[in-house]
Design a protein around this motif. Sequence first.
Motif, PDB file in Angstrom:
ATOM      1  N   ILE A  10      42.837  35.363 -16.400  1.00  0.00           N
ATOM      2  CA  ILE A  10      41.741  34.872 -17.032  1.00  0.00           C
ATOM      3  C   ILE A  10      40.649  34.286 -16.143  1.00  0.00           C
ATOM      4  N   PRO A  11      39.399  34.744 -15.948  1.00  0.00           N
ATOM      5  CA  PRO A  11      38.353  34.044 -15.196  1.00  0.00           C
ATOM      6  C   PRO A  11      38.163  32.453 -15.378  1.00  0.00           C
ATOM      7  N   SER A  12      38.028  31.745 -14.352  1.00  0.00           N
ATOM      8  CA  SER A  12      38.277  30.134 -14.488  1.00  0.00           C
ATOM      9  C   SER A  12      37.070  29.564 -15.371  1.00  0.00           C
ATOM     10  N   ASP A  13      35.824  30.446 -15.405  1.00  0.00           N
ATOM     11  CA  ASP A  13      34.676  29.975 -16.164  1.00  0.00           C
ATOM     12  C   ASP A  13      34.938  30.559 -17.529  1.00  0.00           C
ATOM     13  N   ASP A  14      35.821  31.087 -18.128  1.00  0.00           N
ATOM     14  CA  ASP A  14      36.018  31.458 -19.540  1.00  0.00           C
ATOM     15  C   ASP A  14      37.021  30.330 -20.357  1.00  0.00           C
ATOM     16  N   SER A  15      36.271  29.252 -20.020  1.00  0.00           N
ATOM     17  CA  SER A  15      37.008  27.954 -20.578  1.00  0.00           C
ATOM     18  C   SER A  15      37.255  27.989 -22.202  1.00  0.00           C
ATOM     19  N   GLY A  16      36.462  29.025 -22.831  1.00  0.00           N
ATOM     20  CA  GLY A  16      36.802  29.215 -24.419  1.00  0.00           C
ATOM     21  C   GLY A  16      38.016  29.798 -24.776  1.00  0.00           C
ATOM     22  N   ALA A  17      38.730  30.532 -23.674  1.00  0.00           N
ATOM     23  CA  ALA A  17      39.998  31.163 -24.034  1.00  0.00           C
ATOM     24  C   ALA A  17      41.155  30.194 -23.661  1.00  0.00           C
ATOM     25  N   ALA A  18      41.085  28.905 -23.502  1.00  0.00           N
ATOM     26  CA  ALA A  18      42.031  28.184 -23.113  1.00  0.00           C
ATOM     27  C   ALA A  18      43.239  28.169 -23.835  1.00  0.00           C
ATOM     28  N   ARG A  19      43.182  28.751 -25.153  1.00  0.00           N
ATOM     29  CA  ARG A  19      44.743  28.891 -25.822  1.00  0.00           C
ATOM     30  C   ARG A  19      44.848  30.124 -26.170  1.00  0.00           C
ATOM     31  N   ASP A  20      43.947  31.168 -25.808  1.00  0.00           N
ATOM     32  CA  ASP A  20      44.224  32.202 -26.056  1.00  0.00           C
ATOM     33  C   ASP A  20      45.247  33.127 -24.866  1.00  0.00           C
ATOM     34  N   THR A  21      45.528  34.275 -25.699  1.00  0.00           N
ATOM     35  CA  THR A  21      46.670  35.207 -24.904  1.00  0.00           C
ATOM     36  C   THR A  21      46.388  36.721 -24.701  1.00  0.00           C
ATOM     37  N   MET A  22      46.277  37.117 -23.586  1.00  0.00           N
ATOM     38  CA  MET A  22      45.794  38.351 -23.381  1.00  0.00           C
ATOM     39  C   MET A  22      46.889  39.446 -22.914  1.00  0.00           C
ATOM     40  N   THR A  23      47.131  40.534 -23.656  1.00  0.00           N
ATOM     41  CA  THR A  23      47.985  41.405 -23.294  1.00  0.00           C
ATOM     42  C   THR A  23      47.571  42.594 -22.509  1.00  0.00           C
ATOM     43  N   VAL A  24      47.954  43.146 -21.266  1.00  0.00           N
ATOM     44  CA  VAL A  24      47.396  43.916 -20.447  1.00  0.00           C
ATOM     45  C   VAL A  24      48.545  45.343 -20.078  1.00  0.00           C
TER      46      VAL A  24
END
Length: 87
Positions: A10-24
Amino acid sequence: YGIMIATIGIPSDDSGAARDTMTVGFFNNGGGSQTDGPYTVTFGHPRQVRVRIAGSSQLEISCGATAPSGKAAAMDLALGNATIGPS
């Protein structure tokens, strides 16, 4: 070519995703068979992947993000230091 090596995260400037999870997931020839994954990444925890691409003419990267509540979330995926080489 037979393999792609990259760091996904997750890009470091996407701080809104701090607690989210991504499956790739990685798929051969567009929406064909899944070649590797699924991999799970979270903010601040990238991971290196080795994706087999031998015999493929296309590579599709599929991403699904979820918030802690289990609802879908919007976030970006970064693909860093990607290299393609022989298997």
